[in-house]
Design a protein around this motif. Structure first.
Motif, short mmCIF file in Angstrom:
data_model
loop_
_atom_site.label_atom_id
_atom_site.label_comp_id
_atom_site.label_asym_id
_atom_site.label_seq_id
_atom_site.Cartn_x
_atom_site.Cartn_y
_atom_site.Cartn_z
N ASN A 61 7.63 4.55 2.49
CA ASN A 61 8.71 4.13 1.58
C ASN A 61 8.64 2.61 1.46
O ASN A 61 8.88 1.90 2.45
N PRO A 62 8.34 2.07 0.27
CA PRO A 62 8.20 0.62 0.12
C PRO A 62 9.50 -0.16 0.31
O PRO A 62 9.46 -1.39 0.45
N MET A 63 10.62 0.52 0.34
CA MET A 63 11.88 -0.17 0.65
C MET A 63 12.01 -0.44 2.15
O MET A 63 12.79 -1.29 2.57
N LEU A 64 11.21 0.30 2.95
CA LEU A 64 11.33 0.21 4.40
C LEU A 64 10.13 -0.41 5.11
O LEU A 64 10.24 -0.81 6.26
N HIS A 65 8.97 -0.42 4.45
CA HIS A 65 7.74 -0.86 5.11
C HIS A 65 6.83 -1.59 4.12
O HIS A 65 7.07 -1.58 2.92
N ASN A 66 5.73 -2.14 4.65
CA ASN A 66 4.63 -2.67 3.86
C ASN A 66 3.34 -2.48 4.65
O ASN A 66 3.37 -1.99 5.78
#
Length: 122
Positions: A61-66
């Motif tokens: 989830n790009p809102m939570l990780h990279n």
């Protein structure tokens, strides 16, 4: 008789072409398998064999990780440099280079919680 030899020769050439192209395909791996790029994924590469040109897919989830491509030193310290390549799609595809390839998540505390991997590609 010459016709038989010609057919055998063509069959041998076809077999060599198939063998050449089938051995040259890169493998694709989803990091963390069904869990994806998440916490405690640092042991995921253990027991796997990677080659230069293989592709890693980081799903998250790009809102939570990279996903950040880092040096071995940055991997060990969980601290990426400003010029580190940062990906944020949630479906990042990275082609492995020969040698050690290191990746971390730079969201606060994530790398320290095992959201990092090192992959050695031959």
């Amino acid at each position: 008789m010459a016709m038989g030899r010609g057919s055998a020769f063509l069959a041998l050439v076809a077999l060599c072409v198939v063998a050449h192209f089938s051995s040259g395909h890169a493998a694709t791996y989803v990091v963390g398998d069904s869990r994806g790029w998440t916490f405690n994924v640092d042991k995921w590469p253990v027991g796997k064999t990677f080659r230069a040109g293989d592709v890693l897919i980081f799903k998250y989830n790009p809102m939570l990780h990279n996903t950040v491509v880092v040096s071995t030193l940055a991997y060990q310290s969980c601290a990426a440099t400003r010029d580190a390549r940062t990906l944020t799609s949630g479906n990042d595809r990275i082609t492995l280079s020969r040698g050690v390839n290191s990746f971390i998540c730079t969201f606060a505390g994530h790398c320290q919680a095992g959201m990092k991997i090192q992959v050695v590609a031959n």
